[in-house]
Write an enzyme that holds these catalytic residues in place. Structure first.
Site, mmCIF file in Angstrom:
data_model
loop_
_atom_site.group_PDB
_atom_site.id
_atom_site.type_symbol
_atom_site.label_atom_id
_atom_site.label_comp_id
_atom_site.label_asym_id
_atom_site.label_seq_id
_atom_site.Cartn_x
_atom_site.Cartn_y
_atom_site.Cartn_z
ATOM 1 N N TRP A 127 29.426 90.771 13.920
ATOM 2 C CA TRP A 127 29.990 90.489 12.593
ATOM 3 C C TRP A 127 29.804 91.735 11.722
ATOM 4 C CZ3 TRP A 127 27.021 88.000 8.116
ATOM 5 C CH2 TRP A 127 27.887 87.560 7.114
ATOM 6 N N ALA A 210 25.547 80.563 13.089
ATOM 7 C CA ALA A 210 26.458 80.220 11.989
ATOM 8 C C ALA A 210 27.450 79.130 12.372
ATOM 9 C CB ALA A 210 27.205 81.469 11.523
ATOM 10 N N LYS A 243 29.738 76.233 7.748
ATOM 11 C CA LYS A 243 30.885 75.830 8.574
ATOM 12 C C LYS A 243 30.715 74.402 9.081
ATOM 13 C CE LYS A 243 31.069 80.348 8.370
ATOM 14 N NZ LYS A 243 31.927 81.476 8.238
HETATM 15 C C1 LMR Z 1 33.817 85.437 8.874
HETATM 16 O O1 LMR Z 1 33.294 86.130 9.743
HETATM 17 O O2 LMR Z 1 35.035 85.429 8.648
HETATM 18 C C2 LMR Z 1 32.949 84.537 8.034
HETATM 19 O O3 LMR Z 1 31.643 84.579 8.460
HETATM 20 C C3 LMR Z 1 33.118 84.769 6.595
HETATM 21 C C4 LMR Z 1 32.492 86.036 6.125
HETATM 22 O O4 LMR Z 1 31.710 85.975 5.177
HETATM 23 O O5 LMR Z 1 32.781 87.115 6.682
#
Ligand code: LMR
Length: 394
Positions: A127, A210, A243
């Site tokens: 991420w 998450a 989520k």
């Molecule tokens: C995502 O990866 O789209 C979500 O976790 C929202 C975010 O805050 O990036």
């Protein structure tokens, strides 16, 4: 003084929200930010959560502070959800945080406090905000091989080879289930091999959880986290309620630290509570209270699980529909991997230029790395996406 500030690079995922809002084409398709959408394209408040809100509105008589670490009932309920019933209270320290991102941030802060100089090994890819927060905190990151772009599965051998470079007290960041952005998770054998190498090197796993319940169900999705927590001496878990309870804007999350040496539990709890005080004092309570009510009430919990199961099943069937539509549109079965992934995300093998063409020519929005949010699709948008993909020659 403010003129000395440099502009920051906007987050690539969040940038999509603004771009999409400015697009007036009625047929636009949003596969960007990781928010669940139902078959009508809405992100409704879950029934069970709405009912908890109604009950809370009737019962709540005060908005005074609760506790710096967060409501103990929330911490207990979440600990049970994540770790199961078998864990002893003595071996866990925890704080409520503003969302899963808050938990990730506090986890990194804890490690910086406990072991300045420790490195964080991060899956490649991960991420984007993991990397951004780590950079902001000036914590050294070391990428490890994770996703094999040819098989679209986890490169277990590459991962284990790279993790052999861990040093004592380095941290290994993993996604407990539904890896963001690839949708590819290790199988149980892969997780066990990861645990062995992490323990052999004296490193510490940190699990970002998450999407619990979005993969194969609550118990199956918690299996890796529980196996790691049972077998590693120290584990950090950053869990989000955004989520799986659909309470994104309430900012509800928890940082759990699980340790075998109960003698350090109180010190760890004191450090965590201190971190909350330094960052925002008391963590938000509203979302945490709703989660606690849902988890601790048999009827609400059963309803929540049914809703969560329906969301999960919808994502799995959208994956099958999309793989089939892509096979028909491209005459190739190379997209079958979409059905092997879990959670909201998978990646298409697209160049940044093709992502732009999909946006400009077809009003289809996805992250610059080709990540799509499967839950952004519905019955009427699967075929247009497949045809657009075929037309631009992916
Ligand atoms: C995502 O990866 O789209 C979500 O976790 C929202 C975010 O805050 O990036």
């Amino acid at each position: 003084m403010l003129h000395l500030l440099a502009s920051q690079t906007p987050d690539p995922i969040l940038q999509l929200i603004a771009q999409l809002a400015g697009d007036t084409r009625a047929h636009k398709i949003d596969l960007g930010v990781g928010v669940y959408k139902d078959a009508t394209g809405a992100t409704p408040v879950m029934r069970s959560v709405k009912e908890a809100e109604r009950l809370l509105w009737q019962a709540e008589t005060s908005k005074t502070y609760v506790a710096l670490a967060g409501d103990p009932a929330f911490l207990r309920a979440m600990q049970r959800l994540v770790l199961g019933d078998g864990f002893s209270q003595a071996s866990v320290a925890a704080i409520a945080t503003p969302g899963g991102t808050g938990a990730v941030r506090q986890g990194f802060e804890l490690l910086r406090m406990a072991r300045p100089g420790a490195r964080v090994f991060v899956p490649d890819p991960t991420w984007a905000n993991h990397l951004s927060i780590l950079k902001y905190l000036r914590i050294e990151t070391v990428p490890f091989r994770y996703h094999d772009p040819t098989t679209h599965a986890v490169d277990i051998a590459g991962m284990l080879a790279d993790l052999a470079n861990l040093r004592t007290d380095d941290v290994v960041l993993v996604h407990g289930c539904c890896h963001n952005p690839t949708g590819a998770d290790p199988d149980m054998e892969g997780w066990r091999a990861l645990i062995d190498v992490v323990n052999a090197r004296g490193a510490v796993p940190m699990i970002d959880l998450a999407y619990l319940g979005f993969g194969d169900g609550l118990e199956a999705d918690a299996a890796a986290t529980r196996a790691i927590s049972e077998r590693c001496p120290v584990v950090l878990i950053a869990a989000s309620c955004s989520k799986n309870f659909g309470i994104y804007r309430e900012r509800t999350g928890i940082l759990l630290t699980v340790m075998q040496d109960s003698a350090v539990r109180d010190r760890t709890q004191s450090a965590l509570t201190h971190l909350n005080r330094q960052a925002y004092s008391f963590p938000p309570d509203h979302g945490a209270r709703l989660v606690t009510m849902v988890l601790n009430d048999d009827a609400l919990r059963a309803d929540w699980q049914a809703e969560l199961d329906a969301m999960r099943s919808r994502m799995i069937s959208l994956r099958a529909l999309l793989a089939q539509a892509l096979e028909e549109a491209t005459g190739s079965d190379r997209f079958a991997y979409l059905t092997r992934h879990r959670g909201m995300f998978s990646r298409l093998d697209v160049t940044p230029g093709q992502v732009e063409r999909l946006r400009d020519e077809h009003a289809i929005y996805m992250a610059p790395d080709g990540r799509i949010n499967v839950a952004g699709l519905h019955a009427d948008t699967v075929a247009p996406l497949a045809h657009a993909v075929a037309r631009i020659g992916i």
